[in-house]
Scaffold this motif. Structure first.
Motif, PDB file in Angstrom:
ATOM      1  N   CYS A 157      -5.137   3.175   3.324  1.00  9.57           N
ATOM      2  CA  CYS A 157      -4.683   3.275   1.936  1.00  9.57           C
ATOM      3  C   CYS A 157      -5.829   3.766   1.052  1.00  9.57           C
ATOM      4  CB  CYS A 157      -4.195   1.893   1.481  1.00  9.57           C
ATOM      5  SG  CYS A 157      -3.903   1.776  -0.284  1.00  9.57           S
ATOM      6  N   CYS A 184      -1.279  -4.795  -1.482  1.00 12.21           N
ATOM      7  CA  CYS A 184      -2.333  -3.787  -1.589  1.00 12.21           C
ATOM      8  C   CYS A 184      -3.503  -4.380  -2.371  1.00 12.21           C
ATOM      9  CB  CYS A 184      -1.790  -2.548  -2.304  1.00 12.21           C
ATOM     10  SG  CYS A 184      -3.056  -1.298  -2.567  1.00 12.21           S
ATOM     11  N   ALA A 185      -4.704  -4.216  -1.813  1.00 15.07           N
ATOM     12  CA  ALA A 185      -5.876  -4.816  -2.469  1.00 15.07           C
ATOM     13  C   ALA A 185      -6.527  -3.849  -3.461  1.00 15.07           C
ATOM     14  CB  ALA A 185      -6.894  -5.235  -1.411  1.00 15.07           C
ATOM     15  N   GLY A 186      -6.003  -2.608  -3.495  1.00 13.94           N
ATOM     16  CA  GLY A 186      -6.627  -1.618  -4.369  1.00 13.94           C
ATOM     17  C   GLY A 186      -5.845  -1.406  -5.664  1.00 13.94           C
ATOM     18  N   CYS A 207      -7.042   1.122  -1.507  1.00 12.02           N
ATOM     19  CA  CYS A 207      -7.834   0.051  -0.887  1.00 12.02           C
ATOM     20  C   CYS A 207      -9.221   0.569  -0.527  1.00 12.02           C
ATOM     21  CB  CYS A 207      -7.134  -0.496   0.362  1.00 12.02           C
ATOM     22  SG  CYS A 207      -5.703  -1.526  -0.039  1.00 12.02           S
ATOM     23  N   TRP A 241      -4.531  -1.422   4.840  1.00 10.88           N
ATOM     24  CA  TRP A 241      -5.716  -1.258   3.988  1.00 10.88           C
ATOM     25  C   TRP A 241      -6.618  -0.125   4.509  1.00 10.88           C
ATOM     26  CZ3 TRP A 241      -7.743  -6.945   2.771  1.00 10.88           C
ATOM     27  CH2 TRP A 241      -6.785  -7.592   1.983  1.00 10.88           C
ATOM     28  N   CYS A 299       0.826  -1.208   0.000  1.00 12.76           N
ATOM     29  CA  CYS A 299       0.000   0.000   0.000  1.00 12.76           C
ATOM     30  C   CYS A 299       0.857   1.254   0.000  1.00 12.76           C
ATOM     31  CB  CYS A 299      -0.912   0.013   1.231  1.00 12.76           C
ATOM     32  SG  CYS A 299      -2.219  -1.212   1.141  1.00 12.76           S
TER      33      CYS A 299
HETATM   34 ZN    ZN Z   1      -3.679  -0.583  -0.468  1.00 13.33          ZN
END
Ligand code: ZN
Ligand code: ACM
Length: 725
Positions: free
Chosen positions: A317, A276-278, A320, A314, A257
């Motif tokens: 971020c 990072c999930a975004g 995210c 997260w 992130c």
């Molecule tokens: Zn992230």
């Protein structure tokens, strides 16, 4: 005449001695085994007659038994019998032939492994005939998933060592090697498209400045897969996401992130930098990695981890949070679900199913996922109730990195992968179990002593309807040690090798030393006295330190243990708890704080430390009568990477009625949650007082601070004794 009798008795002796070397016991115990009269003599030349589908098994037989194929009046016949189930086999040993019946090569391999275990304990170099007892076996497994996890990340394990474990799994009729290949502390699988993963991510700089690491290239992996396949062991690779990914982020910082450069982790624990999930490029990276992984591994399943992913990054971020908003997700747990589902769908297109640790059900069970239950059995239970398959490996029975005090052989033997509350029509969703060999505290040379003999119990639990006869099992384990020695296994103990059992008796402690194995001999010393042989319980009249040590060990490590006894006025008195200790760390229960035994200064799992999770400690000792004292002392543990933090404050109070208390001491602002290492700190109040009740209130630090790797989680508070002198 006398001479004749003498010879005859010698003969009888050598016959019976010879019998001792003939093995009849097999681990895991076969479903049915009948011992018959006579022996089959395995000669060097033997005729092997087999169905063509068993070519590989015959090769294995020839290379693992002291035989050559040739003409002889003794035969081994391997027959295809389509009436049998996948892993089922029949083994008939008669005086002139061995007959194996199986419908598949896997069944035939199990029969050959049983035969291997039946070889005598001692075989001379050029022995002509090797006796194997005549018997009939009919055998099949109860569970289809019988696994071992090897964590080759925290400590790297060499290719040959992994192969040794594949052999050992096959020998005990286990069938899954769960290969943990990526971690915070090291990335161990070469990926062509991302060379930094092994150029950077496979190496860490240890405290002393030395570089530690290693990885498997594609050739190594192919070799291991082929080796395993010949022994019918399926390898399940684990590529951890979204957490336990520091080594990947250290190799490619854009995956996190923050995008900041970090080092491959050198400490053990849970760390806040995760994928990072975004960021879509993270998914591109993972899909590329998983494409190479799926090309390499033929397994039906890929393990994607999913455990211990702190949500702190997260939460902070922008990317995210944007992903959460755009996908109308409720929170970071649902974001984790989104992450796992997205990867799961990708793998499904590649023809693979996913396995994940039980955290992956938290935002809803991902489509088609198999759940590996580790934080107890609840995750697996929920999965099975919802018609998802589950693999059971609860920390209570299956964590072989834990010491024997927590999980001994008998405890593993008592394991039942099927939770008692699961309806019988859902039992089929429990595929089986796995024992987990996490390697933070077990470099390769220590792994044998952690895994053995406990895996013998696991193999028996997963193979069959065990009879719950631990004593019978233990005898077979003792007989099995000869076989393990031949296979180069440096096995450990069945239970804690040295355990102190102490009883307080008015003015003294009687200390019994319990041995982890009946054949052990123990010596001990008190304070700086000389060593003595232990024969009976020791009487202790003053505060003392006792050291006990094993003598004449056959095992690699010499067991040593110490006990610190502190005599004080609270010993044996009753303790009332105004707060609750955690059931996972009860120590010795309600008497822990007044048992006179101190906790180890570097081991919070020694059975004397009582843990409070997120809670304060508030306890009262009832001294039964007004008592004069001049010292109150409590001690606490800190190991910040296990989230164990010293208290925020410690207060001592006194009372004569047990209702109104007067504060007599308070120490504040004592926690430093980032202080490293394992240590113990005591809070001592010295002044003359008289009271019937003494109380300590130690405040829990609370949620871990932002700079902590597990920021935001509750912290633990550990106490060992409350002494009144
Ligand atoms: Zn992230
Ligand atoms: C685990 O032990 N974190 C799966």
């Amino acid at each position: 005449m006398i001479r004749f009798i003498f010879i005859a008795s010698l003969l009888i002796f050598s016959c019976s001695k010879k019998n001792i070397h003939i093995n009849t016991s097999i681990i895991p115990k076969p479903v049915s085994q009948t011992i018959n009269n006579g022996v089959f003599n395995l000669a060097e030349k033997i005729e092997i007659i087999y169905d063509s589908s068993f070519v590989n098994e015959v090769e294995y037989l020839k290379s693992n038994f002291p035989i050559k194929e040739g003409s002889n009046q003794n035969f081994i016949r391997i027959k295809k019998n389509s009436l049998l189930q996948e892993e089922e086999y029949k083994l008939l040993i008669r005086t002139n032939e061995v007959i194996i019946n199986a419908s598949t090569a896997r069944g035939a391999m199990h029969a050959i492994q049983s035969l291997r275990q039946l070889l005598p304990n001692k075989i001379k170099k050029h022995q002509k005939n090797i006796p194997i007892k005549c018997m009939e076996i009919h055998d099949y497994p109860k569970f289809k998933w019988r696994g071992l996890l090897l964590d080759c990340c925290r400590h790297f394990m060499e290719k040959e060592f992994v192969k040794k474990y594949i052999d050992l799994l096959a020998y005990h009729k286990m069938n899954i090697l769960h290969w943990h290949l990526t971690e915070d502390q090291g990335w161990r699988i070469a990926i062509e498209k991302y060379p930094n993963l092994t150029e950077t991510g496979a190496w860490r700089k240890d405290e002393n400045g030395s570089i530690y690491g290693g990885f498997y290239n594609k050739q190594d992996i192919q070799e291991i897969i082929e080796y395993a396949s010949k022994r019918h062991i399926e390898i399940i690779p684990e590529i951890e996401l979204p957490g336990h990914s520091v080594a990947a982020i250290a190799s490619y910082p854009y995956l996190s992130c923050t995008g900041k450069k970090i080092d491959v982790e050198t400490d053990w624990g849970v760390f806040k930098d995760i994928y990072c999930a975004g960021n879509d490029s993270v998914f591109t990276f993972l899909e590329d990695v998983l494409s190479e992984v799926t090309e390499l591994f033929p397994s039906e399943y890929i393990h994607i981890g999913g455990d211990e992913a702190p949500k702190y990054r997260w939460e902070n971020c922008k990317k995210c949070q944007k992903r959460i908003n755009e996908n109308k997700l409720k929170d970071e747990h649902e974001l984790q679900s989104y992450f796992i589902n997205r990867i799961g769908k990708f793998l499904e297109k590649k023809g693979k199913k996913i396995i994940g640790w039980d955290e992956i059900i938290e935002g809803g069970i991902p489509h088609n996922a198999v759940i590996q239950s580790w934080r107890g059995v609840e995750g697996g239970l929920t999965a099975a109730k919802n018609k998802h398959y589950a693999i059971m490996s609860p920390t209570s029975h299956c964590y072989f990195d834990y010491d024997l005090q927590a999980i001994n052989l008998e405890k593993v033997y008592s394991f039942n992968p099927i939770p008692t509350s699961l309806d019988s029509n859902k039992h089929k969703y429990i595929l089986g179990g796995e024992c987990n060999m996490w390697s933070e505290r077990a470099p390769q040379e220590k792994v044998d002593s952690k895994v053995f003999p406990r895996i013998l119990a696991m193999s028996e639990v997963l193979w069959g309807e065990k009879e719950n006869n631990y004593e019978d099992f233990l005898k077979r384990v003792e007989n099995h040690y000869n076989k393990l020695e031949r296979l180069g296994v440096e096995y450990g103990y069945e239970k804690t090798p040295i355990k102190f059992n102490s009883k307080y008796n008015q003015n003294r402690f009687d200390v019994e030393i319990e041995k982890g194995n009946n054949n052990m001999q123990i010596r001990y010393k008190i304070n700086n006295d000389s060593w003595k042989k232990y024969t009976k319980p020791i009487k202790i009249f003053n505060s003392s330190k006792i050291i006990a040590q094993e003598e004449n060990s056959k095992r690699k490590e010499i067991a040593t243990k110490s006990l610190e006894i502190e005599l004080h006025k609270g010993i044996g008195k009753s303790v009332n708890y105004n707060s609750t200790y955690n059931p996972n760390y009860p120590a010795t229960g309600l008497q822990t704080l007044v048992n006179g035994i101190s906790g180890d200064k570097s081991n919070f799992r020694d059975g004397q430390w009582q843990g409070f999770y997120g809670d304060d400690i508030d306890v009262v000792i009832d001294l039964k009568e007004i008592t004069t004292f001049n010292e109150l002392k409590t001690s606490y543990f800190q190991y910040h990477l296990s989230w164990i933090i010293l208290p925020k404050s410690v207060e001592y109070l006194i009372s004569n009625n047990g209702k109104e208390f007067t504060s007599i001491y308070k120490s504040k602002n004592i926690s430093n949650p980032m202080k490293e290492g394992k240590f113990k700190e005591s809070y001592v109040f010295q002044k003359n007082y008289s009271a019937r009740y003494v109380r300590v209130i130690a405040k829990n630090y609370g949620n871990l601070p932002q700079e902590h790797p597990a920021a935001g989680s509750k912290s633990w508070l550990f106490i060992d004794e409350f002494s009144v002198k």
